[in-house]
Design a protein around this motif. Structure first.
Motif, PDB file in Angstrom:
ATOM      1  N   ARG A 230       4.627   1.110  14.589  1.00 46.36           N
ATOM      2  CA  ARG A 230       4.818   2.565  14.303  1.00 46.36           C
ATOM      3  C   ARG A 230       3.610   3.360  13.936  1.00 46.36           C
ATOM      4  O   ARG A 230       3.561   4.523  14.238  1.00 46.36           O
ATOM      5  CB  ARG A 230       5.830   2.447  13.100  1.00 46.36           C
ATOM      6  CG  ARG A 230       5.501   1.709  11.884  1.00 46.36           C
ATOM      7  CD  ARG A 230       6.633   1.595  10.928  1.00 46.36           C
ATOM      8  NE  ARG A 230       6.265   0.711   9.893  1.00 46.36           N
ATOM      9  CZ  ARG A 230       7.325   0.039   9.021  1.00 46.36           C
ATOM     10  NH1 ARG A 230       8.395   0.021   9.444  1.00 46.36           N
ATOM     11  NH2 ARG A 230       6.902  -0.661   7.810  1.00 46.36           N
ATOM     12  N   VAL A 231       2.685   2.651  13.198  1.00 46.81           N
ATOM     13  CA  VAL A 231       1.565   3.224  12.954  1.00 46.81           C
ATOM     14  C   VAL A 231       0.510   3.715  14.073  1.00 46.81           C
ATOM     15  O   VAL A 231       0.272   5.132  14.310  1.00 46.81           O
ATOM     16  CB  VAL A 231       0.343   2.230  12.214  1.00 46.81           C
ATOM     17  CG1 VAL A 231      -0.965   2.914  11.996  1.00 46.81           C
ATOM     18  CG2 VAL A 231       0.795   1.663  11.113  1.00 46.81           C
TER      19      VAL A 231
ATOM     20  N   ARG B 268      11.779   3.710   3.292  1.00 50.68           N
ATOM     21  CA  ARG B 268      11.154   2.684   4.292  1.00 50.68           C
ATOM     22  C   ARG B 268      12.268   2.024   4.812  1.00 50.68           C
ATOM     23  O   ARG B 268      13.031   1.644   3.749  1.00 50.68           O
ATOM     24  CB  ARG B 268      10.047   1.989   3.718  1.00 50.68           C
ATOM     25  CG  ARG B 268       9.635   0.854   4.411  1.00 50.68           C
ATOM     26  CD  ARG B 268       8.343   0.268   4.209  1.00 50.68           C
ATOM     27  NE  ARG B 268       7.463   1.103   4.638  1.00 50.68           N
ATOM     28  CZ  ARG B 268       6.248   0.434   4.919  1.00 50.68           C
ATOM     29  NH1 ARG B 268       5.790  -1.049   4.874  1.00 50.68           N
ATOM     30  NH2 ARG B 268       5.076   1.073   5.253  1.00 50.68           N
TER      31      ARG B 268
ATOM     32  N   GLN C 218       2.022  -7.836  14.662  1.00 49.43           N
ATOM     33  CA  GLN C 218       3.198  -7.861  14.189  1.00 49.43           C
ATOM     34  C   GLN C 218       4.287  -8.918  14.341  1.00 49.43           C
ATOM     35  O   GLN C 218       5.226  -8.651  15.222  1.00 49.43           O
ATOM     36  CB  GLN C 218       3.848  -6.377  14.277  1.00 49.43           C
ATOM     37  CG  GLN C 218       2.944  -5.258  14.023  1.00 49.43           C
ATOM     38  CD  GLN C 218       3.604  -4.300  12.869  1.00 49.43           C
ATOM     39  OE1 GLN C 218       4.822  -4.509  12.539  1.00 49.43           O
ATOM     40  NE2 GLN C 218       2.380  -3.680  12.136  1.00 49.43           N
TER      41      GLN C 218
ATOM     42  N   PRO D 176      -4.707  -0.066   9.164  1.00 50.37           N
ATOM     43  CA  PRO D 176      -3.711   0.518   8.158  1.00 50.37           C
ATOM     44  C   PRO D 176      -3.449  -0.472   7.005  1.00 50.37           C
ATOM     45  O   PRO D 176      -2.803  -0.183   6.035  1.00 50.37           O
ATOM     46  CB  PRO D 176      -2.549   0.707   9.077  1.00 50.37           C
ATOM     47  CG  PRO D 176      -2.596  -0.279  10.187  1.00 50.37           C
ATOM     48  CD  PRO D 176      -4.172  -0.093  10.356  1.00 50.37           C
ATOM     49  N   GLY D 177      -4.005  -1.682   7.559  1.00 51.94           N
ATOM     50  CA  GLY D 177      -3.676  -2.723   6.367  1.00 51.94           C
ATOM     51  C   GLY D 177      -2.177  -3.190   6.458  1.00 51.94           C
ATOM     52  O   GLY D 177      -1.408  -2.369   6.997  1.00 51.94           O
ATOM     53  N   PRO D 178      -1.850  -4.436   6.260  1.00 55.21           N
ATOM     54  CA  PRO D 178      -2.636  -5.465   5.460  1.00 55.21           C
ATOM     55  C   PRO D 178      -3.676  -6.358   6.819  1.00 55.21           C
ATOM     56  O   PRO D 178      -3.132  -6.189   7.766  1.00 55.21           O
ATOM     57  CB  PRO D 178      -1.775  -6.479   5.152  1.00 55.21           C
ATOM     58  CG  PRO D 178      -0.742  -6.443   5.852  1.00 55.21           C
ATOM     59  CD  PRO D 178      -0.481  -4.841   6.133  1.00 55.21           C
TER      60      PRO D 178
ATOM     61  N   ARG E 160       0.785  -1.176  -0.011  1.00 58.43           N
ATOM     62  CA  ARG E 160       0.174  -0.037   0.084  1.00 58.43           C
ATOM     63  C   ARG E 160       0.850   1.297  -0.022  1.00 58.43           C
ATOM     64  O   ARG E 160       0.698   2.189  -0.620  1.00 58.43           O
ATOM     65  CB  ARG E 160      -0.730  -0.017   1.310  1.00 58.43           C
ATOM     66  CG  ARG E 160      -2.408  -0.134   1.088  1.00 58.43           C
ATOM     67  CD  ARG E 160      -2.770  -0.672   2.587  1.00 58.43           C
ATOM     68  NE  ARG E 160      -2.062  -1.800   2.977  1.00 58.43           N
ATOM     69  CZ  ARG E 160      -2.269  -3.051   2.966  1.00 58.43           C
ATOM     70  NH1 ARG E 160      -3.399  -3.341   2.137  1.00 58.43           N
ATOM     71  NH2 ARG E 160      -1.514  -3.884   3.065  1.00 58.43           N
ATOM     72  N   THR E 161       1.700   1.387   0.841  1.00 55.90           N
ATOM     73  CA  THR E 161       2.551   2.734   1.105  1.00 55.90           C
ATOM     74  C   THR E 161       3.429   2.829  -0.131  1.00 55.90           C
ATOM     75  O   THR E 161       3.336   3.858  -0.680  1.00 55.90           O
ATOM     76  CB  THR E 161       3.503   2.402   2.309  1.00 55.90           C
ATOM     77  OG1 THR E 161       2.564   2.255   3.416  1.00 55.90           O
ATOM     78  CG2 THR E 161       4.239   3.607   2.604  1.00 55.90           C
TER      79      THR E 161
ATOM     80  N   GLN F  82       1.259   7.586   7.294  1.00 57.23           N
ATOM     81  CA  GLN F  82       0.207   6.846   7.933  1.00 57.23           C
ATOM     82  C   GLN F  82      -0.808   7.552   8.873  1.00 57.23           C
ATOM     83  O   GLN F  82      -1.954   7.593   8.944  1.00 57.23           O
ATOM     84  CB  GLN F  82       0.417   5.408   8.289  1.00 57.23           C
ATOM     85  CG  GLN F  82      -0.610   4.487   8.871  1.00 57.23           C
ATOM     86  CD  GLN F  82      -1.303   3.881   7.822  1.00 57.23           C
ATOM     87  OE1 GLN F  82      -0.821   3.403   6.717  1.00 57.23           O
ATOM     88  NE2 GLN F  82      -2.774   3.856   7.842  1.00 57.23           N
TER      89      GLN F  82
ATOM     90  N   ARG G 197      -2.625  -4.702  12.840  1.00 57.07           N
ATOM     91  CA  ARG G 197      -2.092  -6.055  12.715  1.00 57.07           C
ATOM     92  C   ARG G 197      -1.086  -6.779  13.849  1.00 57.07           C
ATOM     93  O   ARG G 197      -0.464  -5.809  14.331  1.00 57.07           O
ATOM     94  CB  ARG G 197      -1.429  -6.139  11.412  1.00 57.07           C
ATOM     95  CG  ARG G 197      -0.996  -7.638  10.610  1.00 57.07           C
ATOM     96  CD  ARG G 197      -0.333  -7.341   9.445  1.00 57.07           C
ATOM     97  NE  ARG G 197       0.813  -6.514   9.510  1.00 57.07           N
ATOM     98  CZ  ARG G 197       2.107  -6.851   9.545  1.00 57.07           C
ATOM     99  NH1 ARG G 197       2.295  -8.327  10.061  1.00 57.07           N
ATOM    100  NH2 ARG G 197       3.036  -6.305   9.728  1.00 57.07           N
TER     101      ARG G 197
ATOM    102  N   HIS H 257       5.641   6.162  11.459  1.00 60.53           N
ATOM    103  CA  HIS H 257       5.196   6.199   9.962  1.00 60.53           C
ATOM    104  C   HIS H 257       4.047   7.593  10.080  1.00 60.53           C
ATOM    105  O   HIS H 257       2.895   7.190  10.011  1.00 60.53           O
ATOM    106  CB  HIS H 257       4.228   4.914  10.154  1.00 60.53           C
ATOM    107  CG  HIS H 257       3.666   4.287   8.723  1.00 60.53           C
ATOM    108  ND1 HIS H 257       4.140   5.097   7.543  1.00 60.53           N
ATOM    109  CD2 HIS H 257       3.323   3.187   8.195  1.00 60.53           C
ATOM    110  CE1 HIS H 257       3.598   4.388   6.630  1.00 60.53           C
ATOM    111  NE2 HIS H 257       3.198   3.226   6.920  1.00 60.53           N
TER     112      HIS H 257
HETATM  113  C1  NCD Z   1       1.674  -0.835   8.287  1.00 64.91           C
HETATM  114  C2  NCD Z   1       3.136  -0.721   8.087  1.00 64.91           C
HETATM  115  O1  NCD Z   1       3.881  -1.193   7.085  1.00 64.91           O
HETATM  116  O2  NCD Z   1       3.765  -0.148   9.297  1.00 64.91           O
HETATM  117  N1  NCD Z   1       0.925  -1.024   6.999  1.00 64.91           N
HETATM  118  C3  NCD Z   1       1.025   0.078   6.266  1.00 64.91           C
HETATM  119  O3  NCD Z   1       1.821   0.926   6.176  1.00 64.91           O
HETATM  120  N2  NCD Z   1       0.082   0.079   5.402  1.00 64.91           N
HETATM  121  C4  NCD Z   1       1.155  -1.647   9.169  1.00 64.91           C
HETATM  122  C5  NCD Z   1       1.636  -3.003   9.408  1.00 64.91           C
HETATM  123  O4  NCD Z   1       2.419  -3.654   8.524  1.00 64.91           O
HETATM  124  O5  NCD Z   1       0.702  -3.843  10.046  1.00 64.91           O
END
Ligand code: NCD
Length: 324
Positions: free
Chosen positions: A181-182, A118, A238, A276-278, A68-69, A151, A236, A148
């Motif tokens: 981090r979200v 990233r 992690q 934030p997905g996934p 996504r990002t 996000q 999610r 992040h």
């Molecule tokens: C997040 C990330 O990568 O920090 N996803 C994202 O940016 N869409 C959250 C995650 O991986 O669960």
């Protein structure tokens, strides 16, 4: 302001890099969100083309996986008419032993104007921002468990669009806050926006120790934590960042914290559900909630394009004014 947060602002308080939401003022966040909204059409979709970054080169440096990002940064840069280079770090010189610093100097020599970074190591985008040539902007697209910020901004944009000013809202973040981090960036962003009620819900093993310090109330029971909230942010688990088994099982997590239609009833009617997905269906969210009317998860993705356009436009414009 001092330390890492100061690195991203000019002496007049303009944004020259975006590394963290920590310490960003309500005025600056509001300016970012307003700019992002200006990139949305009347149908709520990001505009197809604007010439703001014509002639500029955006380099996407993804040292860590992302769907996504990375894609939304790519779309955002194209919509602003920039030239975009996406470096697949696994096939680049980093895997041949080149240091981050040398990779960076080589990319600078190719006339980049903005780096989107990233990295699995917390602090990598700060390292880069400290060392780049003065007129290059750096945007943090996620560093380790640290930050992040884009996000967080797209989350704030989504909250503001659906529920209004965060200064009048209660927000609960559910699940693996510790490795997220979200969550960390959203908490700083909500504080910047003067949100009076920020909660973290999860088992003790998945909540960080510094919540008090961050102005966040911890809840271990989901019924207590969700009572009266306007916004629910799911995360999610992690697993790739957990150093030991912090949970009996995913099924156990779903039984205690998974978002179901029944649990949603603890929150305020019309509360929105974000992620934030996934997403992992059956772990942090049920199918009914993920596909239900209160979920705004796909709207977050769309808003992510507009927010990333805003951050690129604002940082590059600051950098341009610094050299001229
Ligand atoms: C997040 C990330 O990568 O920090 N996803 C994202 O940016 N869409 C959250 C995650 O991986 O669960």
């Amino acid at each position: 302001m001092h330390g890492p947060a100061a690195l991203q602002l000019t002496s007049e308080g303009r944004l020259k890099h975006l590394l963290t939401t920590e310490g960003l003022s309500k005025a600056l966040i509001t300016e970012l969100l307003n700019t992002a909204e200006s990139f949305l059409s009347s149908q709520g979709q990001p505009v197809k083309k604007a010439p703001l970054l014509r002639g500029k080169t955006v380099v996407n440096l993804f040292f860590e996986n992302s769907t996504r990002t990375r894609t939304t940064f790519d779309i955002a840069a194209h919509r602003l008419s920039a030239d975009v280079v996406t470096l697949d770090i696994r096939t680049s010189s980093a895997s041949k032993g080149e240091t981050l610093f040398d990779t960076l100097k080589n990319l600078e020599a190719m006339q980049a104007d903005l780096f989107v970074v990233r990295h699995s190591a917390g602090g990598a985008p700060f390292f880069i921002a400290n060392r780049v040539t003065p007129n290059i902007a750096v945007i943090n697209a996620g560093d380790g468990t640290h930050a992040h910020p884009t996000q967080a901004l797209l989350d704030l944009m989504t909250i503001r669009k659906h529920k209004g000013d965060p200064a009048n809202l209660s927000v609960a973040i559910v699940g693996d806050v510790k490795h997220s981090r979200v969550a960390r960036s959203l908490i700083h962003g909500l504080r910047g926006m003067k949100c009076p009620d920020i909660r973290a819900i999860g088992p003790g093993t998945l909540l960080p120790g510094d919540l008090d310090h961050l102005g966040v109330r911890a809840f271990h029971r989901i019924d207590h934590g969700l009572a009266g909230v306007d916004v629910i942010v799911l995360l999610r688990l992690q697993k790739e960042r957990m150093t030991s088994a912090l949970l009996p099982s995913e099924r156990e997590f779903f039984n205690l914290y998974g978002m179901t239609e029944d649990r949603l009833k603890y929150s305020r009617p019309g509360a929105i559900v974000m992620h934030p997905g996934p997403i992992n269906r059956g772990v942090e969210i049920s199918n009914e909630v993920a596909d239900g009317p209160q979920a705004v998860i796909l709207d977050q993705v769309t808003n992510g394009i507009a927010v990333r356009m805003a951050v690129m436009a604002m940082t590059i414009s600051t950098q341009q004014d610094l050299v001229s």
